[in-house]
Scaffold this motif. Structure first.
Motif: not given
Length: 226
Positions: A131-135, A137-139, A172-178
């Motif tokens: 959740r934190h990395y999605k925030i 990545d969006a920022h 493969d996690a980095f693919a979710r946070y380009p």
């Protein structure tokens, strides 16, 4: 000369990055946490929390990696965004969210005893870390750096933990946070980052996660509080 108490884990490495980027002379002093050196009386005078990193800057002692980054940035005037409100918001986001949840995600994924059921804890910390990395990545979408248009201590603070995303969340996690990956790749390509990562290789640290290391790293395994 500034004394830098460290090992090769994420929090000391991001301070090492600042020291290398700023060109500050420093004396690296290893603290081998797997051997329990963080509990030595002399070190507890530096950091009563028995963690790394810490610095002794001519008698001014600072511990906690994010506090150290802010202290050094304010002292030198380097890598310090002009927007202080945004700086503090994102620096504290890393300090109170990204770091702690990442650490717990690593613990329950790699180090919690395998003979116990940790499904709830494992899922909680995987979820919160994601959740934190999605925030983040969006920022970072549409912007190069975390605060403003210049590389700063917030980027360094994030880099310390984010470069280890696959260890925390899977290969493969980095693919979710380009957008996070783009920033981490840019920082990792800097010569100062290579020197910061290589600093630990100048010293010998205990590599084995044996019973001694677990007893020193995870005191809760031998001490029941509640």
């Amino acid at each position: 000369m500034l004394k830098f108490y460290f090992n090769g884990s994420p929090n000391p490495t991001k301070v090492a990055l600042f020291l290398e980027e700023a060109g500050l002379p420093f004396e690296p002093i290893k603290v081998d946490t797997r051997k329990g050196e963080q509990f030595a009386p002399d070190y507890l005078k530096i950091n009563p929390n028995a963690k790394v990193p810490a610095i002794d800057d001519g008698g001014t002692i600072v511990f906690d990696s994010n506090a150290i980054l802010l202290y050094l940035a304010e002292k030198t005037g380097k890598f310090l965004p002009a927007n202080r409100a945004e700086l503090l918001s994102w620096l504290m986001f890393v300090a109170t969210g990204v770091g702690p949840y990442s650490g717990q995600a690593v613990h329950f994924k790699h180090f919690a005893p395998k003979d116990q059921n940790h499904d709830y804890a494992h899922n909680r910390y995987q979820y919160e870390t994601d959740r934190h990395y999605k925030i983040l990545d969006a920022h970072l979408a549409g912007r190069r750096y975390m605060v403003g248009d210049a590389y700063s201590i917030v980027d360094m603070a994030l880099w310390g933990w984010a470069r280890m995303v696959p260890f925390k969340l899977g290969d493969d996690a980095f693919a979710r946070y380009p957008n996070v990956k783009r920033l981490i790749d840019e920082i990792s390509a800097r010569p100062a980052a290579s020197r910061a990562i290589a600093l630990k290789d100048k010293f010998t640290f205990k590599a084995e996660m044996d019973d001694e290391a677990r007893a020193n790293m995870f005191k809760h395994m031998t001490t029941k509080v509640a």
